[in-house]
Scaffold this motif. Structure first.
Motif, PDB file in Angstrom:
ATOM      1  N   ALA A  27      -7.748  14.936  -4.274  1.00  0.00           N
ATOM      2  CA  ALA A  27      -8.169  13.536  -4.228  1.00  0.00           C
ATOM      3  C   ALA A  27      -7.245  12.728  -3.319  1.00  0.00           C
ATOM      4  CB  ALA A  27      -8.164  12.947  -5.626  1.00  0.00           C
ATOM      5  N   PRO A  28      -7.823  11.853  -2.479  1.00  0.00           N
ATOM      6  CA  PRO A  28      -6.964  10.965  -1.684  1.00  0.00           C
ATOM      7  C   PRO A  28      -6.326   9.892  -2.554  1.00  0.00           C
ATOM      8  CG  PRO A  28      -9.305  10.550  -1.212  1.00  0.00           C
ATOM      9  CD  PRO A  28      -9.238  11.662  -2.222  1.00  0.00           C
ATOM     10  N   THR A  29      -5.505   9.072  -1.918  1.00  0.00           N
ATOM     11  CA  THR A  29      -4.928   7.906  -2.588  1.00  0.00           C
ATOM     12  C   THR A  29      -5.964   6.779  -2.551  1.00  0.00           C
ATOM     13  OG1 THR A  29      -2.702   8.552  -1.914  1.00  0.00           O
ATOM     14  CG2 THR A  29      -3.037   6.234  -2.444  1.00  0.00           C
ATOM     15  N   PRO A  30      -6.123   6.014  -3.622  1.00  0.00           N
ATOM     16  CA  PRO A  30      -7.142   4.953  -3.631  1.00  0.00           C
ATOM     17  C   PRO A  30      -6.740   3.727  -2.803  1.00  0.00           C
ATOM     18  CG  PRO A  30      -6.013   5.008  -5.733  1.00  0.00           C
ATOM     19  CD  PRO A  30      -5.462   6.154  -4.936  1.00  0.00           C
ATOM     20  N   PHE A  31      -6.443   3.966  -1.539  1.00  0.00           N
ATOM     21  CA  PHE A  31      -6.137   2.917  -0.556  1.00  0.00           C
ATOM     22  C   PHE A  31      -7.229   2.963   0.506  1.00  0.00           C
ATOM     23  CE2 PHE A  31      -1.142   3.175  -0.945  1.00  0.00           C
ATOM     24  CZ  PHE A  31      -1.224   2.738  -2.258  1.00  0.00           C
ATOM     25  N   PHE A  32      -7.713   1.794   0.919  1.00  0.00           N
ATOM     26  CA  PHE A  32      -8.826   1.727   1.877  1.00  0.00           C
ATOM     27  C   PHE A  32      -8.547   0.651   2.919  1.00  0.00           C
ATOM     28  CE2 PHE A  32     -12.817  -0.224   3.279  1.00  0.00           C
ATOM     29  CZ  PHE A  32     -13.584   0.876   3.608  1.00  0.00           C
ATOM     30  N   ARG A  33      -8.896   0.952   4.172  1.00  0.00           N
ATOM     31  CA  ARG A  33      -8.834  -0.100   5.194  1.00  0.00           C
ATOM     32  C   ARG A  33     -10.206  -0.250   5.828  1.00  0.00           C
ATOM     33  NH1 ARG A  33      -3.926   0.366   8.653  1.00  0.00           N
ATOM     34  NH2 ARG A  33      -2.964  -1.451   7.679  1.00  0.00           N
ATOM     35  N   PHE A  34     -10.676  -1.501   5.939  1.00  0.00           N
ATOM     36  CA  PHE A  34     -11.972  -1.770   6.556  1.00  0.00           C
ATOM     37  C   PHE A  34     -11.893  -1.508   8.065  1.00  0.00           C
ATOM     38  CE2 PHE A  34     -12.561  -4.189   2.688  1.00  0.00           C
ATOM     39  CZ  PHE A  34     -13.929  -4.158   2.467  1.00  0.00           C
ATOM     40  N   PRO A  35     -12.864  -0.763   8.641  1.00  0.00           N
ATOM     41  CA  PRO A  35     -12.904  -0.615  10.090  1.00  0.00           C
ATOM     42  C   PRO A  35     -12.919  -1.979  10.781  1.00  0.00           C
ATOM     43  CG  PRO A  35     -14.409   0.933   9.085  1.00  0.00           C
ATOM     44  CD  PRO A  35     -13.898   0.033   7.974  1.00  0.00           C
ATOM     45  N   GLU A  36     -12.135  -2.116  11.808  1.00  0.00           N
ATOM     46  CA  GLU A  36     -12.016  -3.350  12.598  1.00  0.00           C
ATOM     47  C   GLU A  36     -11.574  -4.540  11.743  1.00  0.00           C
ATOM     48  OE1 GLU A  36     -15.562  -3.945  15.060  1.00  0.00           O
ATOM     49  OE2 GLU A  36     -16.016  -1.824  14.747  1.00  0.00           O
ATOM     50  N   LEU A  37     -11.034  -4.256  10.565  1.00  0.00           N
ATOM     51  CA  LEU A  37     -10.624  -5.304   9.610  1.00  0.00           C
ATOM     52  C   LEU A  37     -11.768  -6.268   9.311  1.00  0.00           C
ATOM     53  CD1 LEU A  37      -6.992  -6.107  10.877  1.00  0.00           C
ATOM     54  CD2 LEU A  37      -7.706  -4.442   9.145  1.00  0.00           C
ATOM     55  N   GLN A  38     -12.974  -5.722   9.259  1.00  0.00           N
ATOM     56  CA  GLN A  38     -14.166  -6.524   8.951  1.00  0.00           C
ATOM     57  C   GLN A  38     -14.441  -6.440   7.451  1.00  0.00           C
ATOM     58  OE1 GLN A  38     -16.177  -8.484  10.924  1.00  0.00           O
ATOM     59  NE2 GLN A  38     -14.565  -8.266  12.464  1.00  0.00           N
ATOM     60  N   HIS A  39     -13.980  -7.477   6.742  1.00  0.00           N
ATOM     61  CA  HIS A  39     -14.041  -7.455   5.277  1.00  0.00           C
ATOM     62  C   HIS A  39     -15.355  -8.035   4.771  1.00  0.00           C
ATOM     63  CE1 HIS A  39      -9.804  -7.090   6.282  1.00  0.00           C
ATOM     64  NE2 HIS A  39      -9.625  -6.538   5.111  1.00  0.00           N
TER      65      HIS A  39
END
Ligand SMILES: [Zn+2]
Length: 346
Positions: A216-228
């Motif tokens: 399992a990965p770490t439950p951290f996420f980054r939005f592509p292009e910082l488009q929230h």
């Protein structure tokens, strides 16, 4: 956020975050090479209920594959403990501090979009790398980090993880944190992006990274292009996945050379004094910049903080199953070929 509705939603999110409270466990790490287990300083809020998984039929219709719901159990749930690594470089940048994040309720980090979690001390830096894993560049970034005995957070694109699982395994094996960055780097704030499509992008990406890592990965996420996208943000909160924006954008993807990246990062850092730095292990110039950039950070008195999560990500079984089918992997119960095909006459 770009408009009034967005600001309103952000306020609601902020209030929710503040109300939930207590995301951090932190303690100084005594060694540059062997971060200590962090101690709890605040109690964790009760976990939010998990969302209902997508019915198998829906997943199957989107992925044109049949879902049986049985294969995800074959995927391991967490990485095995890593052996302690010895640092051969006595002047290494190292890791000054490890923080453990309770991702309950989906807290946000990075002052460009999230201003609640001001946990870094002056001169403290978190290194983050997006869009990998990628041949050549990701291994070069890993080598630069290893030479300085330091650690970072990687946000992997699901598709890239399935192309190069062996590289992503190296990232995790080196002790870095591996979060996710959607399946195909889609803009989750686009007008064409429905809530279901955004959910699919997030969950398929999560399952792909899990598949590549074998854990399992770490439950951290980054939005592509910082488009929230507001709906996607609400979904991530319900999934207890922390969201990462940035304090310092290196804009490495449009840099002409390594020097430009180093200058951008150091100029912004010297002005702000600390922060989460956004870079891309996918980019050649970033890989080239890393040895010098890490030395500049050390010379400037900056200290590296590694962010980890209190618990691994819980992926959604239907997406795990759909991904495995999509990758055309053999069924878990496949018999050895010798028990299926035997020579009876020559
Ligand atoms: Zn990206």
């Amino acid at each position: 956020m770009r408009n009034a509705l967005g600001l309103m939603l952000m306020s609601v999110v902020a209030a929710t975050l503040i109300a939930a409270g207590g995301w951090f466990w932190t303690s100084p790490s005594r060694s540059a090479t062997a971060p200590q287990t962090v101690a709890a300083v605040r109690a964790a809020p009760a976990p939010a209920p998990a969302p209902a998984p997508i019915p198998a039929k829906q997943a199957a219709s989107r992925d044109p594959i049949e879902v049986t719901g049985s294969i995800a159990e074959k995927m391991p749930q967490a990485l095995a403990p890593q052996p302690k690594q010895v640092c051969a470089n006595p002047n290494a940048l190292g890791v000054a501090r490890v923080v453990e994040v309770d991702t309950t309720g989906g807290p946000g980090f990075g002052f460009e979009h999230f201003k609640q979690m001001d946990f870094l001390n002056d001169k403290e830096v978190v290194l983050t790398f997006d869009d990998g894993p990628w041949p050549g560049n990701t291994p070069a970034v890993l080598k630069a980090l290893a030479d300085e005995c330091t650690k970072a957070v990687f946000f992997s694109i699901g598709k890239h993880a399935t192309y190069h699982p062996e590289i992503l395994k190296q990232v995790a094996a080196a002790g870095h944190t591996v979060g996710t960055h959607t399946w195909s780097h889609a803009n989750l704030n686009s007008k064409k992006m429905t809530e279901q499509m955004a959910k699919d992008e997030i969950e398929k990406g999560n399952s792909a990274v899990k598949f590549a890592l074998g854990a399992a990965p770490t439950p951290f996420f980054r939005f592509p292009e910082l488009q929230h996208g507001p709906a996607a943000m609400a979904y991530l909160e319900s999934r207890n996945i922390a969201m990462f924006s940035t304090d310092l954008d290196s804009f490495d993807f449009r840099a002409k050379n390594a020097d430009q990246i180093i200058n951008t990062v150091m100029t912004k850092l010297d002005k702000r004094g600390k922060g989460i730095i956004l870079m891309h292990d996918f980019q050649k110039h970033t890989a080239e910049a890393m040895p010098t950039l890490l030395q500049r950070l050390k010379a400037g008195g900056y200290k590296i903080v590694l962010m980890k999560a209190k618990a691994p990500m819980q992926t959604v079984a239907e997406y795990d199953d759909a991904l495995i089918k999509d990758m055309k992997l053999p069924a878990a119960s496949a018999r050895p070929v010798g028990s299926v095909v035997q020579t009876v006459s020559q």
